[in-house]
Design an enzyme around this catalytic site. Sequence first.
Site, PDB file in Angstrom:
ATOM      1  N   ASP A  12       0.830  -1.208   0.000  1.00 22.41           N
ATOM      2  CA  ASP A  12       0.000   0.000   0.000  1.00 22.41           C
ATOM      3  C   ASP A  12       0.869   1.264   0.000  1.00 22.41           C
ATOM      4  OD1 ASP A  12      -2.353   1.413  -0.011  1.00 22.41           O
ATOM      5  OD2 ASP A  12      -2.747   1.186   2.126  1.00 22.41           O
ATOM      6  N   GLY A  15      -0.179   5.318  -4.326  1.00 19.09           N
ATOM      7  CA  GLY A  15      -0.863   6.550  -4.720  1.00 19.09           C
ATOM      8  C   GLY A  15      -0.319   7.752  -3.954  1.00 19.09           C
ATOM      9  N   HIS A  29       2.252   3.148  -8.935  1.00 26.83           N
ATOM     10  CA  HIS A  29       2.163   1.703  -9.157  1.00 26.83           C
ATOM     11  C   HIS A  29       3.366   1.208  -9.954  1.00 26.83           C
ATOM     12  CE1 HIS A  29      -1.693   1.853  -7.349  1.00 26.83           C
ATOM     13  NE2 HIS A  29      -2.322   2.413  -8.365  1.00 26.83           N
ATOM     14  N   LEU A 123      11.374 -20.440  -4.685  1.00 28.41           N
ATOM     15  CA  LEU A 123      10.345 -19.604  -4.052  1.00 28.41           C
ATOM     16  C   LEU A 123       8.999 -19.745  -4.764  1.00 28.41           C
ATOM     17  CD1 LEU A 123       9.607 -17.127  -2.133  1.00 28.41           C
ATOM     18  CD2 LEU A 123      10.209 -15.676  -4.094  1.00 28.41           C
TER      19      LEU A 123
HETATM   20  C1  FPP Z   1      -2.096  -0.014  -3.213  1.00 28.72           C
HETATM   21  O1  FPP Z   1      -1.648   1.344  -3.194  1.00 28.72           O
HETATM   22  C2  FPP Z   1      -1.598  -0.696  -4.391  1.00 28.72           C
HETATM   23  C3  FPP Z   1      -2.347  -1.291  -5.361  1.00 28.72           C
HETATM   24  C4  FPP Z   1      -3.827  -1.306  -5.329  1.00 28.72           C
HETATM   25  C5  FPP Z   1      -1.744  -1.919  -6.551  1.00 28.72           C
HETATM   26  C6  FPP Z   1      -0.453  -2.655  -6.320  1.00 28.72           C
HETATM   27  C7  FPP Z   1       0.232  -2.794  -7.614  1.00 28.72           C
HETATM   28  C8  FPP Z   1       1.589  -2.795  -7.771  1.00 28.72           C
HETATM   29  C9  FPP Z   1       2.558  -2.752  -6.671  1.00 28.72           C
HETATM   30  C10 FPP Z   1       2.202  -2.822  -9.131  1.00 28.72           C
HETATM   31  C11 FPP Z   1       1.806  -3.889 -10.026  1.00 28.72           C
HETATM   32  C12 FPP Z   1       1.883  -5.238  -9.439  1.00 28.72           C
HETATM   33  C13 FPP Z   1       2.406  -6.267 -10.085  1.00 28.72           C
HETATM   34  C14 FPP Z   1       2.339  -7.652  -9.472  1.00 28.72           C
HETATM   35  C15 FPP Z   1       3.077  -6.121 -11.359  1.00 28.72           C
HETATM   36  P1  FPP Z   1      -2.717   2.505  -3.234  1.00 28.72           P
HETATM   37  O2  FPP Z   1      -2.978   2.849  -4.655  1.00 28.72           O
HETATM   38  O3  FPP Z   1      -3.939   2.100  -2.473  1.00 28.72           O
HETATM   39  O4  FPP Z   1      -1.949   3.666  -2.515  1.00 28.72           O
HETATM   40  P2  FPP Z   1      -2.605   4.824  -1.621  1.00 28.72           P
HETATM   41  O5  FPP Z   1      -3.195   4.135  -0.405  1.00 28.72           O
HETATM   42  O6  FPP Z   1      -1.440   5.679  -1.270  1.00 28.72           O
HETATM   43  O7  FPP Z   1      -3.617   5.507  -2.460  1.00 28.72           O
END
Ligand code: FPP
Length: 234
Positions: A12, A15, A29, A123
Amino acid sequence: MNVPAHIAIIMDGNGRWAKERGQIRLKGHQAGMEALHDIVKACSDMGVKVLTVYAFSTENWKRPADEVSGIFALLVRYVAKELKELKANNVRIRLLGDIAPLPDAARKAVLEAVNDTAEDTGLVFNIAINYGGRAEIVRAAKQLAQQAKDGSLDPADITEDLFAAQLYTADLPDPDLIIRTGGELRLSNFLTWQSAYSEIYVTDTYWPEFTPEKLTEAIEAYNGRDRRFGGIKA
Ligand code: FPP
């Protein structure tokens, strides 16, 4: 250092990381995908048996369409970029979640990654995509109910082990350590069944800044925990 057999991560803060830099969320991301590369490598090198990451939840469809399609495009890029190295490191990819509703390119890419690494013995790298812990439990219940209806299962024979064998994580140990970056103190429908006795580690660090050094800090904190599984200290 006692390395956990199974580490699960809620990645997390992408964003917020982007926002602090005046960039669009998708840039976060993208940076998160790069952070993931280093963490997978570190887990593989350390001898972690299973790594599970939450890439997309059943609730993430509520995000703006361009962010959703952007995350799936990143997934395609991730497979294209990383598959060779993952294979070279003997990493086996498994999926947690229902990939049927994914855009074609993303579904094909992740299935290719699963098939190409199916024989790997290092893994186990679980990617949770369109995953929700409650949906996973409902799916398991449906499978068992169907077996009972077909006459191949006596409901009296249902045990915790039999139930767990219907989950996406069948045959894998439960997570010893669940790491959440970005500071929120909740599990957000992640590994709802499997997290019953997991140690939880939350850091304020945003996912794009979560490095192998920070992973080591999390494991050190885990090493200081007293896991009793409902019992008392020996
Ligand atoms: C949460 O951060 C993150 C996600 C919903 C997406 C996670 C995706 C990746 C790390 C990249 C792609 C993954 C792969 C496996 C290639 P958020 O957007 O909720 O952040 P915020 O809480 O700061 O808004």
